[in-house]
Design an enzyme around this catalytic site. Structure first.
Site, PDB file in Angstrom:
ATOM      1  N   HIS A 158       0.823  -1.209   0.000  1.00  0.00           N
ATOM      2  CA  HIS A 158       0.000   0.000   0.000  1.00  0.00           C
ATOM      3  C   HIS A 158       0.857   1.259   0.000  1.00  0.00           C
ATOM      4  CE1 HIS A 158       0.924   1.012   4.193  1.00  0.00           C
ATOM      5  NE2 HIS A 158       0.828  -0.291   4.450  1.00  0.00           N
TER       6      HIS A 158
ATOM      7  N   GLU B  62      -2.221  -7.454   7.293  1.00  0.00           N
ATOM      8  CA  GLU B  62      -0.957  -7.219   7.984  1.00  0.00           C
ATOM      9  C   GLU B  62      -0.886  -8.067   9.248  1.00  0.00           C
ATOM     10  OE1 GLU B  62       1.979  -6.808   7.861  1.00  0.00           O
ATOM     11  OE2 GLU B  62       2.395  -4.665   7.658  1.00  0.00           O
TER      12      GLU B  62
END
Length: 343
Positions: A65, A177
């Site tokens: 990201h 994550e």
């Protein structure tokens, strides 16, 4: 430990997790393309390439990201990662500039036209990165097409993004994550942890920026993204007092790659996170030249894209070869030359 499913003198592909005591049972199914680590004197007699059927290969484009508000605050002070103000962190203005640049790159390189599926971690920063990178140019009035993102979604000043002529987008929890324990900060900067906050150490173990919002909210902000694979509206995977160990992240990542290998799509983009990518890709490349190992597993910077070939070495893929041609089996007198050649 290096898996020995191939002959011992071949070392084209990776099938082990180096920091685990034993190989993962499912890891031998998959490989990331790499070179051989053969000594120089063996190069002339032993191949330094890997040869696999084309229909057992996929191209995957892995993307971290773009810059989020948690990245900025965390660089200033590691304690900021513990702040609830960073819950489900969104992109910064610089992060959106990074997305715009990557969007231009995937269009100019032709990647965007080849991708058949975009898989994305269901956090705000990855969702914004995915739709900004691989989505359409923007919503236009009068065009009846689903929106990948509504205008201003996630504290942004961005216009709506269309899914017109874009591939499907699907959110998957297994590429989220990892969870980070406060022990990292205890080791990094002991002095910030006062005794009065020690009790918090026992219960506050992970970063709020890695906790996702409810899927109901995401569906409003990102209408054209498919969230059907996510079973619960609330985030039940994020725990305030449990740290996911590195080996568990690697195991989760390998299972995620196994899932990718079962998909029918041949070219897939995955938008995810640095910790997930680092631990997962570190599972590969252990029988390659160190430079290739580093190319596979080095840490991603914000909005970085790397492309790999994912090989299914088992029979899990049911897709038939589309480019192979069977030829003709000769019979009678016409077969004599072929039969003679085989003797």
């Amino acid at each position: 430990m290096i898996h020995q499913s191939m002959t011992s003198n071949l070392s084209f592909y990776i099938s082990s997790v180096s920091h685990l005591s034993s190989p993962l049972p499912s890891l031998s199914r998959l490989s990331l393309r790499c070179c051989s680590s053969l000594p120089a004197h063996d190069m002339e007699t032993k191949p330094s390439q890997g040869l696999y059927p084309l229909h057992r290969c996929k191209t995957i484009h892995l993307v971290r990201h773009a810059q989020g508000i948690h990245n900025v605050e965390g660089e200033k002070n590691h304690k900021a990662y513990l702040s609830e103000d960073l819950f489900d962190a969104h992109l910064t203005p610089l992060g959106w500039q990074q997305v715009d640049n990557l969007h231009k790159h995937v269009n100019a390189s032709g990647i965007s036209n080849r991708i058949e599926l975009v898989v994305v971690s269901p956090l705000l920063r990855t969702l914004q990165t995915a739709v900004g990178t691989f989505g359409g140019e923007g919503y236009k009035d009068g065009v009846n097409t689903p929106l990948l993102m509504t205008a201003g979604a996630g504290n942004s000043d961005r216009p709506a993004i269309s899914r017109l002529n874009r591939p499907p987008f699907i959110a998957v929890e297994s590429c989220r994550e990892h969870l980070v324990c406060l022990l990292f900060y205890l080791l990094h900067d002991w002095h910030f942890l006062e005794m009065k906050t020690f009790a918090m150490f026992l219960v506050q173990g992970v970063h709020p920026c890695d906790r996702r919002s409810n899927i109901t909210k995401y569906r409003e902000l990102f209408p054209a993204i498919d969230f059907s694979l996510i079973e619960t509206d609330e985030d039940v995977l994020w725990k305030p007092d449990i740290r996911e160990e590195d080996k568990d992240i690697a195991t989760r990542g390998v299972k995620f790659f196994n899932w990718l290998s079962t998909r029918k799509e041949k070219e897939i983009a995955v938008v995810t996170h640095s910790g997930f990518l680092y631990q997962t890709l570190n599972s590969f490349g252990n029988d390659c030249d160190p430079s290739v190992k580093n190319e596979i597993s080095k840490k991603f910077v914000n909005c970085e894209l790397r492309s790999f070939v994912l090989v299914d070495k088992c029979m899990s893929s049911s897709d038939p070869p589309m480019t192979n041609y069977p030829g003709t089996i000769l019979t009678g007198e016409d077969a004599s030359s072929d039969i003679a050649d085989q003797k």
